[in-house]
Design an enzyme around this catalytic site. Structure first.
Site, PDB file in Angstrom:
ATOM      1  N   LYS A 261       4.273 -31.966  -5.838  1.00  0.00           N
ATOM      2  CA  LYS A 261       5.021 -31.640  -4.620  1.00  0.00           C
ATOM      3  C   LYS A 261       5.834 -32.838  -4.136  1.00  0.00           C
ATOM      4  CE  LYS A 261       1.993 -27.915  -3.224  1.00  0.00           C
ATOM      5  NZ  LYS A 261       2.710 -26.947  -4.000  1.00  0.00           N
ATOM      6  N   CYS A 262       6.438 -33.528  -5.065  1.00  0.00           N
ATOM      7  CA  CYS A 262       7.191 -34.754  -4.809  1.00  0.00           C
ATOM      8  C   CYS A 262       8.664 -34.507  -5.120  1.00  0.00           C
ATOM      9  CB  CYS A 262       6.627 -35.858  -5.717  1.00  0.00           C
ATOM     10  SG  CYS A 262       7.491 -37.441  -5.659  1.00  0.00           S
ATOM     11  N   GLY A 263       9.529 -35.233  -4.456  1.00  0.00           N
ATOM     12  CA  GLY A 263      10.945 -35.149  -4.785  1.00  0.00           C
ATOM     13  C   GLY A 263      11.244 -35.544  -6.220  1.00  0.00           C
TER      14      GLY A 263
ATOM     15  N   THR B  88       9.205 -34.725  -8.754  1.00  0.00           N
ATOM     16  CA  THR B  88       8.501 -33.792  -9.638  1.00  0.00           C
ATOM     17  C   THR B  88       9.383 -33.267 -10.772  1.00  0.00           C
ATOM     18  OG1 THR B  88       6.927 -33.209  -7.908  1.00  0.00           O
ATOM     19  CG2 THR B  88       7.176 -31.635  -9.703  1.00  0.00           C
TER      20      THR B  88
END
Length: 181
Positions: free
Chosen positions: A35-37, A39
């Site tokens: 759930k990371c930018g 990803t």
């Protein structure tokens, strides 16, 4: 200096592992999050893995929830996410800390062996500050998708900041140089 090959590891399915089982291969060790930018780097990692796996290259993914709670899922949920969204076929390991007092022994050894990273580090730290976050300082892992390159001899030969994408020319050149040895 800790011998990286002897550090006990746990695969995402619970099986025991060590880097010794990956001996004589070039490894790219990456802390990952769903759930990371960053990803979408999973896609590039899979492309890089498929391009070089037959030459003795492996990517080892280590999910961690250390940064902004961006890996909240269970090990089972992480596997499902990675396979459904990115077709990840490289090995994944059990979720564990990669920074701070409770970081897993592998990451303690990696950051000790190679305390600084290559890439847009200060720019990334400024971006985090802009979001009201306090970034880590070297030798700690800065964020998700930081990458450690391990040579065939088991030594840490390079470290790349999170913003260095898997298709970055410098990262690819470093992988290919290690594979050529």
């Amino acid at each position: 200096m800790t011998d990286l090959s002897t550090i006990p590891l746990t695969r995402i399915d619970g099986a025991a592992d060590t880097l010794a089982r990956h001996a004589s291969k070039v490894l790219l060790i990456v802390n990952v999050a769903s759930k990371c930018g960053l990803t979408p780097q999973y896609e590039g990692l899979e492309v890089l893995y498929k391009a070089h796996k037959d030459e003795g290259f492996e990517i080892l993914g280590f999910p961690a929830n250390d940064f902004g709670a961006q890996e909240p899922g269970s090990n089972e949920e992480i596997v499902e996410f990675c396979q459904l969204n990115f077709g990840v076929s490289f090995p994944l390991f059990a979720k564990a800390d990669v920074t701070g007092a409770d970081k897993q022994p592998l990451y303690a050894a990696l950051t000790e062996a190679y305390p600084t990273k290559t890439g847009p580090v200060e720019e990334f730290r400024e971006k985090l500050r802009g979001y009201g976050m306090t970034p880590t300082e070297d030798p700690e892992v800065l964020w998700n998708f930081e990458k450690f390159l391990i040579g065939r001899d088991g030594s840490v030969v390079a470290r790349f900041a999170p913003g260095v994408a898997p298709d970055d020319a410098g990262l690819i050149a470093a992988v290919e140089a290690e594979l050529a040895k």
